[in-house]
Write an enzyme that holds these catalytic residues in place. Sequence first.
Site, short mmCIF file in Angstrom:
data_model
loop_
_atom_site.label_atom_id
_atom_site.label_comp_id
_atom_site.label_asym_id
_atom_site.label_seq_id
_atom_site.Cartn_x
_atom_site.Cartn_y
_atom_site.Cartn_z
N VAL A 1 -11.34 3.35 1.88
CA VAL A 1 -10.71 4.06 0.79
C VAL A 1 -9.81 3.39 -0.28
O VAL A 1 -9.26 2.44 0.22
CB VAL A 1 -9.91 5.26 1.25
CG1 VAL A 1 -10.93 6.35 1.95
CG2 VAL A 1 -8.72 4.94 1.97
N GLY B 1 0.77 -1.09 0.02
CA GLY B 1 0.01 0.02 0.10
C GLY B 1 0.65 1.27 -0.03
O GLY B 1 0.46 2.28 -0.40
N ARG C 1 -4.98 -0.02 -6.79
CA ARG C 1 -3.85 0.64 -6.15
C ARG C 1 -3.32 1.65 -7.22
O ARG C 1 -2.83 2.59 -6.75
CB ARG C 1 -2.74 -0.54 -5.96
CG ARG C 1 -3.15 -1.35 -4.75
CD ARG C 1 -1.86 -2.29 -4.70
NE ARG C 1 -2.02 -3.65 -3.74
CZ ARG C 1 -2.11 -3.54 -2.44
NH1 ARG C 1 -2.01 -2.28 -1.87
NH2 ARG C 1 -2.38 -4.80 -1.77
N ASP D 1 -5.19 2.48 10.59
CA ASP D 1 -6.70 2.14 10.93
C ASP D 1 -6.82 1.92 12.40
O ASP D 1 -6.84 2.59 13.30
CB ASP D 1 -7.15 1.08 9.77
CG ASP D 1 -8.65 0.97 9.75
OD1 ASP D 1 -9.39 2.03 9.90
OD2 ASP D 1 -9.02 -0.16 9.89
N ASP E 1 0.91 3.74 4.64
CA ASP E 1 -0.15 4.20 3.65
C ASP E 1 -1.29 4.96 4.55
O ASP E 1 -1.72 6.08 4.41
CB ASP E 1 -0.70 3.29 2.75
CG ASP E 1 -1.16 1.81 3.42
OD1 ASP E 1 -0.95 1.65 4.21
OD2 ASP E 1 -1.60 1.09 2.59
N LYS F 1 -6.88 7.32 10.04
CA LYS F 1 -8.42 7.26 10.71
C LYS F 1 -8.40 7.17 12.01
O LYS F 1 -8.71 5.95 12.50
CB LYS F 1 -9.10 6.06 9.94
CG LYS F 1 -9.37 5.92 8.47
CD LYS F 1 -10.20 4.85 8.10
CE LYS F 1 -10.07 4.21 6.92
NZ LYS F 1 -10.56 2.67 6.65
P1 IMP Z 1 -4.73 -1.54 10.84
O1 IMP Z 1 -3.83 -2.49 11.46
O2 IMP Z 1 -5.96 -1.61 11.26
O3 IMP Z 1 -4.21 -0.06 11.17
O4 IMP Z 1 -4.51 -1.43 9.38
C1 IMP Z 1 -3.67 -1.03 8.41
C2 IMP Z 1 -3.57 -1.52 7.16
O5 IMP Z 1 -4.61 -1.97 6.73
C3 IMP Z 1 -3.06 -0.19 6.35
O6 IMP Z 1 -1.55 -0.32 6.20
C4 IMP Z 1 -3.63 -0.86 4.96
O7 IMP Z 1 -3.16 -1.73 4.20
C5 IMP Z 1 -5.08 -1.65 5.44
N1 IMP Z 1 -6.17 -0.51 5.40
C6 IMP Z 1 -6.56 0.08 6.55
N2 IMP Z 1 -7.88 0.93 6.07
C7 IMP Z 1 -7.74 0.74 4.63
C8 IMP Z 1 -8.80 1.31 3.68
O8 IMP Z 1 -9.51 2.38 3.97
N3 IMP Z 1 -8.20 1.12 2.40
C9 IMP Z 1 -7.42 0.25 2.02
N4 IMP Z 1 -6.53 -0.35 2.96
C10 IMP Z 1 -6.66 0.10 4.14
MG MG Z 2 -0.57 -0.80 4.80
#
Ligand code: IMP
Ligand code: MG
Length: 190
Positions: free
Chosen positions: A158, A49, A170, A108, A105, A136
């Site tokens: 997104v 990403g 992508r 979340d 990228d 986010k």
């Molecule tokens: P986390 O572990 O929940 O913080 O997820 C992070 C990873 O999930 C990011 O590095 C992205 O690769 C993917 N991700 C989280 N939200 C999105 C989104 O809205 N679109 C696409 N990929 C996302």
């Molecule tokens: Mg990522």
Amino acid sequence: MMKIDKDDLIEKVLIDEESLNLKIKQLAKTLNEHYADRDELILICILKGSVMFMTELAKNLNIETKMEFMSVSSYENNTYSSGNVKILMDLDIDIKDKEVLIVEDIIDTGYTLKKIKETLLKREPKDLKIITLLDKPERREVDIKPDYTGFKIPNDYVVGFGLDYNQLYRNLAYIGVVKRSVYEDIEEIK
Ligand code: IMP
Ligand code: MG
């Protein structure tokens, strides 16, 4: 899963190409100032990403920079994080006593970055910071804060500029919001 046409997938453009380029130039300017007169900077791109963000950022850096890559899995083809983060491809360099910047990228829940940060800190870098294009904050489940952020965005899924939906989209030059109807059946599982 069936391939969805881009026009049926995207609700609206959230951040256009020009705004992305402008923001990345501003972030690079900040990094150029913060890392001036320091040792070489090792950028760690979290595949896949962060590829576009890292390359655009790197082009605008005027400090000694190395570009390195690692890959982790967390989503396993869902739009939510499982919290179960695995390293799929590790760095092939030693970061001990180095200035390191993780290039992400999007943050979340924060699980992915927390795991990466813990893993890299054990290798005793001189300094370890985090830059993320998107954040986010509403969705955060673990305590992790980026040192540099491009855009704070609402709780929408997104795609584009590196970010995928089922490995597709992508290559879009902008960040678009995915229609909730596309993934709401998956979201209900949460
Ligand atoms: P986390 O572990 O929940 O913080 O997820 C992070 C990873 O999930 C990011 O590095 C992205 O690769 C993917 N991700 C989280 N939200 C999105 C989104 O809205 N679109 C696409 N990929 C996302
Ligand atoms: Mg990522």
